[in-house]
Design a protein around this motif. Structure first.
Motif, PDB file in Angstrom:
ATOM      1  N   PHE A 260      -4.013   8.063   6.268  1.00  0.00           N
ATOM      2  CA  PHE A 260      -5.058   7.404   7.032  1.00  0.00           C
ATOM      3  C   PHE A 260      -4.648   5.950   7.149  1.00  0.00           C
ATOM      4  CE2 PHE A 260      -8.715   4.646   7.326  1.00  0.00           C
ATOM      5  CZ  PHE A 260      -9.415   5.210   8.383  1.00  0.00           C
ATOM      6  N   LEU A 261      -4.695   5.432   8.364  1.00  0.00           N
ATOM      7  CA  LEU A 261      -4.400   4.036   8.611  1.00  0.00           C
ATOM      8  C   LEU A 261      -5.640   3.391   9.217  1.00  0.00           C
ATOM      9  CD1 LEU A 261      -0.867   4.433  10.240  1.00  0.00           C
ATOM     10  CD2 LEU A 261      -1.397   3.882   7.851  1.00  0.00           C
ATOM     11  N   GLY A 262      -6.217   2.439   8.505  1.00  0.00           N
ATOM     12  CA  GLY A 262      -7.335   1.673   9.042  1.00  0.00           C
ATOM     13  C   GLY A 262      -6.780   0.457   9.758  1.00  0.00           C
ATOM     14  N   GLN A 263      -7.220   0.247  10.992  1.00  0.00           N
ATOM     15  CA  GLN A 263      -6.713  -0.838  11.833  1.00  0.00           C
ATOM     16  C   GLN A 263      -7.865  -1.761  12.202  1.00  0.00           C
ATOM     17  OE1 GLN A 263      -3.763   0.137  14.878  1.00  0.00           O
ATOM     18  NE2 GLN A 263      -5.136  -0.743  16.407  1.00  0.00           N
TER      19      GLN A 263
ATOM     20  N   TYR B 214      -3.723   1.638  -0.527  1.00  0.00           N
ATOM     21  CA  TYR B 214      -3.353   0.230  -0.359  1.00  0.00           C
ATOM     22  C   TYR B 214      -4.353  -0.416   0.592  1.00  0.00           C
ATOM     23  CZ  TYR B 214       1.097   1.683  -2.343  1.00  0.00           C
ATOM     24  OH  TYR B 214       2.059   2.190  -3.164  1.00  0.00           O
ATOM     25  N   HIS B 215      -4.815  -1.612   0.235  1.00  0.00           N
ATOM     26  CA  HIS B 215      -5.749  -2.351   1.081  1.00  0.00           C
ATOM     27  C   HIS B 215      -5.286  -3.798   1.190  1.00  0.00           C
ATOM     28  CE1 HIS B 215      -9.383  -3.781   2.961  1.00  0.00           C
ATOM     29  NE2 HIS B 215      -9.889  -2.561   2.938  1.00  0.00           N
ATOM     30  N   SER B 216      -5.467  -4.365   2.367  1.00  0.00           N
ATOM     31  CA  SER B 216      -5.092  -5.755   2.606  1.00  0.00           C
ATOM     32  C   SER B 216      -6.050  -6.728   1.947  1.00  0.00           C
ATOM     33  CB  SER B 216      -5.091  -6.047   4.115  1.00  0.00           C
ATOM     34  OG  SER B 216      -4.080  -5.325   4.762  1.00  0.00           O
ATOM     35  N   LEU B 217      -5.513  -7.878   1.586  1.00  0.00           N
ATOM     36  CA  LEU B 217      -6.282  -9.069   1.223  1.00  0.00           C
ATOM     37  C   LEU B 217      -5.802 -10.181   2.152  1.00  0.00           C
ATOM     38  CD1 LEU B 217      -6.315  -9.202  -2.673  1.00  0.00           C
ATOM     39  CD2 LEU B 217      -8.185  -8.550  -1.155  1.00  0.00           C
ATOM     40  N   GLY B 218      -6.675 -11.154   2.378  1.00  0.00           N
ATOM     41  CA  GLY B 218      -6.292 -12.241   3.273  1.00  0.00           C
ATOM     42  C   GLY B 218      -6.548 -11.852   4.720  1.00  0.00           C
ATOM     43  N   THR B 219      -5.906 -12.569   5.627  1.00  0.00           N
ATOM     44  CA  THR B 219      -6.174 -12.408   7.060  1.00  0.00           C
ATOM     45  C   THR B 219      -5.317 -11.309   7.678  1.00  0.00           C
ATOM     46  OG1 THR B 219      -6.761 -14.740   7.179  1.00  0.00           O
ATOM     47  CG2 THR B 219      -6.259 -13.646   9.263  1.00  0.00           C
TER      48      THR B 219
ATOM     49  N   LYS C 118      -4.933  -9.584  11.515  1.00  0.00           N
ATOM     50  CA  LYS C 118      -5.298  -9.752  12.923  1.00  0.00           C
ATOM     51  C   LYS C 118      -5.661  -8.401  13.551  1.00  0.00           C
ATOM     52  CE  LYS C 118      -2.157 -13.622  13.456  1.00  0.00           C
ATOM     53  NZ  LYS C 118      -0.721 -13.683  13.282  1.00  0.00           N
ATOM     54  N   THR C 119      -6.388  -8.468  14.669  1.00  0.00           N
ATOM     55  CA  THR C 119      -6.719  -7.238  15.395  1.00  0.00           C
ATOM     56  C   THR C 119      -5.419  -6.518  15.766  1.00  0.00           C
ATOM     57  OG1 THR C 119      -6.868  -8.490  17.449  1.00  0.00           O
ATOM     58  CG2 THR C 119      -8.935  -8.015  16.317  1.00  0.00           C
ATOM     59  N   GLY C 120      -5.471  -5.186  15.645  1.00  0.00           N
ATOM     60  CA  GLY C 120      -4.292  -4.364  15.917  1.00  0.00           C
ATOM     61  C   GLY C 120      -3.415  -4.133  14.705  1.00  0.00           C
TER      62      GLY C 120
ATOM     63  N   PHE D 281      -4.293   1.755   4.008  1.00  0.00           N
ATOM     64  CA  PHE D 281      -3.301   2.834   4.052  1.00  0.00           C
ATOM     65  C   PHE D 281      -3.601   3.762   2.887  1.00  0.00           C
ATOM     66  CE2 PHE D 281       1.411   3.681   2.804  1.00  0.00           C
ATOM     67  CZ  PHE D 281       1.414   4.925   3.426  1.00  0.00           C
ATOM     68  N   VAL D 282      -4.022   4.981   3.205  1.00  0.00           N
ATOM     69  CA  VAL D 282      -4.285   6.003   2.192  1.00  0.00           C
ATOM     70  C   VAL D 282      -3.320   7.144   2.477  1.00  0.00           C
ATOM     71  CG1 VAL D 282      -6.007   7.501   1.124  1.00  0.00           C
ATOM     72  CG2 VAL D 282      -6.726   5.337   2.152  1.00  0.00           C
ATOM     73  N   PHE D 283      -2.610   7.583   1.443  1.00  0.00           N
ATOM     74  CA  PHE D 283      -1.506   8.536   1.586  1.00  0.00           C
ATOM     75  C   PHE D 283      -1.658   9.617   0.519  1.00  0.00           C
ATOM     76  CE2 PHE D 283       3.394   8.748   0.859  1.00  0.00           C
ATOM     77  CZ  PHE D 283       3.502   9.901   1.637  1.00  0.00           C
TER      78      PHE D 283
END
Length: 148
Positions: free
Chosen positions: A40-43, A89-94, A96-98, A103-105
């Motif tokens: 799964f990819l979150g955008q 895995y999840h982002s921290l910080g900024t 951008k759109t797109g 990321f869940v695997f």
């Protein structure tokens, strides 16, 4: 609270790149008992809120609490589904759109389970994890994201 500690960070500074995703998949090719993977990819979307367009989301988290929640979600998934591997895995910080922010695997011997497990995981992550998104607009004003 459990004393079990997660082994590595689930957080990535900034966007999750296609190279990172590709390398994660490639690392599993030597595990020959796996018959299926699902990701799964979150955008980040360019949502329009009250006439303003989102250009980025700035993610913050109570990292220790969030890691503990990720650990508990992983444990629940392993006890509920027959999985070989599971990564979050999840982002921290900024971001951008797109760009990719989640990321869940999952990997398993058989294909059917990876669909069910992935849906379970993403819903649990969205509902329970102490991660906060500040949606930044083109005029640099912001609003706090509501998970839907």
């Amino acid at each position: 609270m459990s004393t079990d500690k997660p082994k590595k960070s689930s957080f990535i500074q900034g966007q999750i790149t296609s190279e990172f995703i590709g390398n994660s998949i490639a690392k599993h090719q030597s595990k020959t008992t796996i018959g299926a993977h699902n990701i799964f990819l979150g955008q980040v979307r360019a949502d329009v809120i009250e006439g303003k367009t989102v250009t980025a989301i700035e993610y913050t988290a109570y990292e220790e609490m969030a890691e503990q929640t990720f650990y508990e979600i992983r444990e629940a998934a392993f006890s509920k589904y027959e999985l070989s591997c599971l990564h979050i895995y999840h982002s921290l910080g900024t971001v951008k759109t797109g760009e990719i922010c989640l990321f869940v695997f999952v990997s398993a011997p058989r294909r059917k389970v990876v669909y069910e497990a992935l849906e379970f995981l993403v819903e649990e992550i969205k509902e329970k994890t102490a991660i906060f998104g500040k949606e930044i607009f083109e005029d640099e004003s912001y609003t706090w994201k509501k998970n839907t």
